[in-house]
Design a protein around this motif. Structure first.
Motif, short mmCIF file in Angstrom:
data_model
loop_
_atom_site.label_atom_id
_atom_site.label_comp_id
_atom_site.label_asym_id
_atom_site.label_seq_id
_atom_site.Cartn_x
_atom_site.Cartn_y
_atom_site.Cartn_z
N SER A 9 0.85 -1.54 0.09
CA SER A 9 0.32 -0.31 -0.05
C SER A 9 1.13 1.51 -0.27
O SER A 9 1.72 1.23 0.64
N ILE A 19 -4.67 2.94 2.47
CA ILE A 19 -4.90 2.19 3.10
C ILE A 19 -5.96 1.77 3.25
O ILE A 19 -6.77 0.87 3.36
N VAL A 23 -8.33 -1.64 2.82
CA VAL A 23 -9.59 -2.11 3.75
C VAL A 23 -10.72 -2.15 3.15
O VAL A 23 -11.67 -2.84 3.38
N PHE A 37 -0.72 -7.11 4.77
CA PHE A 37 -0.49 -5.54 3.92
C PHE A 37 1.19 -4.72 4.69
O PHE A 37 0.33 -4.21 5.72
N LYS A 38 1.26 -4.95 3.19
CA LYS A 38 2.86 -3.50 4.11
C LYS A 38 2.85 -2.34 3.76
O LYS A 38 2.92 -1.92 1.98
N VAL A 39 3.03 -1.28 3.94
CA VAL A 39 2.46 -0.24 4.14
C VAL A 39 3.81 0.12 3.93
O VAL A 39 4.53 1.00 4.40
N THR A 63 -2.99 -8.36 8.65
CA THR A 63 -1.52 -7.66 9.71
C THR A 63 -1.42 -6.99 8.80
O THR A 63 -1.50 -7.00 7.69
N PHE A 64 -1.18 -5.02 9.11
CA PHE A 64 -0.84 -4.37 9.01
C PHE A 64 0.39 -3.94 8.99
O PHE A 64 0.49 -3.56 10.63
N GLU A 65 1.59 -3.48 8.06
CA GLU A 65 2.88 -3.52 9.11
C GLU A 65 3.66 -2.05 8.20
O GLU A 65 3.52 -2.68 6.94
N PHE A 96 -1.43 -5.10 13.70
CA PHE A 96 -1.14 -3.62 13.31
C PHE A 96 0.00 -3.37 13.99
O PHE A 96 0.86 -3.38 15.58
#
Length: 268
Positions: A9, A19, A23, A37-39, A63-65, A96
């Motif tokens: 993302s 993001i 979602v 999700f790799k931010v 997972t968002f990280e 998160f």
């Protein structure tokens, strides 16, 4: 198409530009396996609401990280009322990790976990809410929430690092809380099986006013702070042990409860 695997993302040529885009697909399509999700590094001016995800489970987590692994390089920031920057609304099975979250509007929180949210891990994040009664993290009407290894800073003397209400099976450990009036606060409601362990708090009191049992406050370091427990006539089983408290006020530990073990605390 249901999601499965790792996605990106933000940044160049991502799977999801924002993001919120990620979602939206997550909520509508669901998952068939663990999803990450790799931010990418950057500031995201977004307000995000995460609802239950179809197909998620204790195995199929979401997972968002931070892709870079550096929470100081990814910031989700909102100045919009009335909700928090990140709102877990009945969300389950979420992680998160290593992300910065900031709320710039009076009275709102960086992160709110509410409405039956369950099995949530918030780890190694940087959280700030500098306006008025701003909150780092609010947990209400939720269970099985882990808050670990986070930095709470840029708060205010009227703000709360972590606030709990009607919460159970909450683990708060190895966090650093700076510049908030309250490190951990419960202004009322039911608390069950709360573990507050090995945190470092500067200038923010632990104040738990609750109905419930099994409150464990152990091995914390508090500077300019105190611990205040009021169980409102309930069973009040609590355990306060091994804390190091440096305070300029009259009492390091204040109790209005029953069945509480207090041992091996060092107060100066």
């Amino acid at each position: 198409t249901k999601l499965c695997g790792t996605y990106t993302s933000g940044g160049d040529n991502p799977n999801f530009q924002t993001i919120n885009d990620a979602v939206s697909v997550l909520t509508n399509a669901g998952v068939t396996c663990p999803v990450i999700f790799k931010v990418r590094n950057g500031t995201y001016l977004e307000q995000i609401e995460i609802n239950p995800t179809p197909g998620s489970s204790a195995t199929n987590t979401v997972t968002f990280e931070s892709e870079s692994g550096d929470s100081s390089q990814v910031l989700i920031y909102s100045q919009t009322a009335p909700n928090s920057t990140i709102w877990f609304d009945g969300a389950k099975n979420l992680i998160f990790n290593k992300i910065g979250v900031k709320q710039g509007y009076n009275g709102n929180g960086a992160i709110t976990v509410a409405n039956g949210s369950d099995n949530i891990i918030i780890s190694n994040c940087v959280l700030s809410a500098s306006w008025g009664y701003g909150l780092g993290i609010l947990v209400e009407n939720s269970s099985s929430i882990d808050i670990q290894g986070c930095l709470f800073h840029e708060g205010s003397s009227m703000g709360y690092g972590i606030s709990l209400s009607n919460a159970s099976y909450i683990n708060i450990f190895k966090n650093k809380v700076q510049s908030f009036g309250w490190g951990v606060l419960s202004g009322g409601g039911s608390l069950q099986n709360i573990h507050i362990n090995d945190n470092e708090v500067t200038g923010g009191n632990f104040a738990l006013n609750y109905t419930g049992d099994n409150i464990f406050i152990t091995s914390n370091k508090l500077k300019g702070s105190s611990i205040n427990v009021n169980s409102n006539g309930s069973g009040g089983i609590c355990h306060i042990e091994g804390n190091r408290i440096s305070t300029s006020i009259s009492s390091g530990i204040v109790l209005n409860t029953q069945n509480c073990l207090v041992a091996n605390n060092y107060i100066t």
